[in-house]
Scaffold this motif. Sequence first.
Motif, PDB file in Angstrom:
ATOM      1  N   GLY A  15      53.440  64.931  82.330  1.00 43.62           N
ATOM      2  CA  GLY A  15      53.829  63.542  82.544  1.00 43.62           C
ATOM      3  C   GLY A  15      54.597  62.980  81.368  1.00 43.62           C
ATOM      4  O   GLY A  15      55.213  63.712  80.581  1.00 43.62           O
ATOM      5  N   THR A  16      54.553  61.660  81.217  1.00 41.61           N
ATOM      6  CA  THR A  16      55.293  60.954  80.169  1.00 41.61           C
ATOM      7  C   THR A  16      54.350  60.572  79.043  1.00 41.61           C
ATOM      8  O   THR A  16      53.378  59.851  79.254  1.00 41.61           O
ATOM      9  N   SER A  17      54.633  61.070  77.819  1.00 44.50           N
ATOM     10  CA  SER A  17      53.738  60.865  76.687  1.00 44.50           C
ATOM     11  C   SER A  17      54.493  60.337  75.488  1.00 44.50           C
ATOM     12  O   SER A  17      55.699  60.568  75.345  1.00 44.50           O
ATOM     13  N   ASN A  18      53.758  59.628  74.609  1.00 40.89           N
ATOM     14  CA  ASN A  18      54.374  59.157  73.375  1.00 40.89           C
ATOM     15  C   ASN A  18      53.331  59.020  72.280  1.00 40.89           C
ATOM     16  O   ASN A  18      52.152  58.776  72.537  1.00 40.89           O
ATOM     17  N   LEU A  19      53.806  59.201  71.046  1.00 40.96           N
ATOM     18  CA  LEU A  19      52.994  59.033  69.839  1.00 40.96           C
ATOM     19  C   LEU A  19      53.755  58.109  68.909  1.00 40.96           C
ATOM     20  O   LEU A  19      54.816  58.458  68.397  1.00 40.96           O
ATOM     21  N   SER A  20      53.218  56.890  68.695  1.00 45.21           N
ATOM     22  CA  SER A  20      53.881  55.922  67.830  1.00 45.21           C
ATOM     23  C   SER A  20      53.089  55.660  66.554  1.00 45.21           C
ATOM     24  O   SER A  20      53.630  55.177  65.564  1.00 45.21           O
ATOM     25  N   SER A  21      51.791  55.969  66.574  1.00 43.99           N
ATOM     26  CA  SER A  21      50.932  55.886  65.400  1.00 43.99           C
ATOM     27  C   SER A  21      49.690  56.694  65.722  1.00 43.99           C
ATOM     28  O   SER A  21      49.565  57.239  66.819  1.00 43.99           O
ATOM     29  N   GLY A  22      48.755  56.793  64.778  1.00 43.58           N
ATOM     30  CA  GLY A  22      47.589  57.614  65.034  1.00 43.58           C
ATOM     31  C   GLY A  22      47.883  59.088  64.828  1.00 43.58           C
ATOM     32  O   GLY A  22      48.878  59.471  64.215  1.00 43.58           O
ATOM     33  N   THR A  23      47.013  59.953  65.403  1.00 37.42           N
ATOM     34  CA  THR A  23      47.067  61.384  65.131  1.00 37.42           C
ATOM     35  C   THR A  23      46.885  62.204  66.401  1.00 37.42           C
ATOM     36  O   THR A  23      46.004  61.916  67.215  1.00 37.42           O
ATOM     37  N   LEU A  24      47.720  63.224  66.548  1.00 30.10           N
ATOM     38  CA  LEU A  24      47.524  64.280  67.540  1.00 30.10           C
ATOM     39  C   LEU A  24      47.505  65.595  66.773  1.00 30.10           C
ATOM     40  O   LEU A  24      48.514  65.986  66.187  1.00 30.10           O
ATOM     41  N   SER A  25      46.352  66.276  66.763  1.00 25.16           N
ATOM     42  CA  SER A  25      46.187  67.488  65.961  1.00 25.16           C
ATOM     43  C   SER A  25      45.602  68.598  66.820  1.00 25.16           C
ATOM     44  O   SER A  25      44.545  68.428  67.438  1.00 25.16           O
ATOM     45  N   VAL A  26      46.288  69.732  66.861  1.00 20.70           N
ATOM     46  CA  VAL A  26      45.809  70.939  67.534  1.00 20.70           C
ATOM     47  C   VAL A  26      45.871  72.050  66.487  1.00 20.70           C
ATOM     48  O   VAL A  26      46.921  72.634  66.255  1.00 20.70           O
TER      49      VAL A  26
END
Length: 289
Positions: free
Chosen positions: A175-186
């Motif tokens: 789908g449609t995703s966005n990261l503008s602040s915060g954390t995405l960690s894998v």
Amino acid sequence: KALNLENQTSDLKINSALTLDHPDEKLISRAADLEFSGLLNISLGELSSSNGKIQLEQGVVLSGGKLTVPNSTLVIGNQFNKSGGSVNLAGTNLQLYSDLSLTSDTLLSFQSLELNQKKLTLSNGESDLEVHSLLEIDDVNEGLITGNADLKLNQGISISAGEVTSTAGTVAINGTSNLSSGTLSVSSGTLALGGSFEKNGGTLSFSDSSFTLLDNLSWTSDSLLEIKTLELDNFSLTLGSASSDLKIIDPLILDHSNEKLISGEADLEFSGLLNMSLGELSSSNGKIQ
């Protein structure tokens, strides 16, 4: 015996723990709201709701019996521990009452998830979670800690604060995703994406994880993306802007006509060998190294 709440005004609050441990014990709330201040323990019997709200402030332990709450709102705090029995969560909205530890021997699939300024932790590798609607994380106190479990988000994710972290499972986001602040960690395991992903802030960390496509993907980023392994899986990856630079550490193989890596104006760097028997690699105004 069975207790039936006959209509949506027949709301019930139970101020102590409740145990269902006989096959004939059933609490059927239908469209009424049902609230528990203490722990719900189900080893036999059934708790069911068809269109109401079930609030479990201290959580639920399900070792047998049935938790049947389709098209309902399930508000849970403390723990969701499923080691047996069966659940029906089709169309159900999961909301956090407090920080929640989720343990399950089977995949749990919800229509939507609302963290409500709380943290949800998947406690082991079997506690897989699926969310069908867009997941929004927009508060610094919100977190989804998946550990070794798999996370599947069918309609994307929007992160403007808070965190999503995985250590060894698969995080699959379509789908449609966005990261503008915060954390995405894998940190290891697999990140699988499809649709579109835009990063214009925040922290993105993949470490030793592999990067896989679920569908054709448009990737737009304000910074370099460095990944260990890229698996196109018969789809195309398009870099959406001049700042969406990509570095791939391991060798890359293009061996299907639908596999395309379209870098446009972004820079593309390969540390390993590029091997093409089918598919396409293209650049319009960037650098290929």
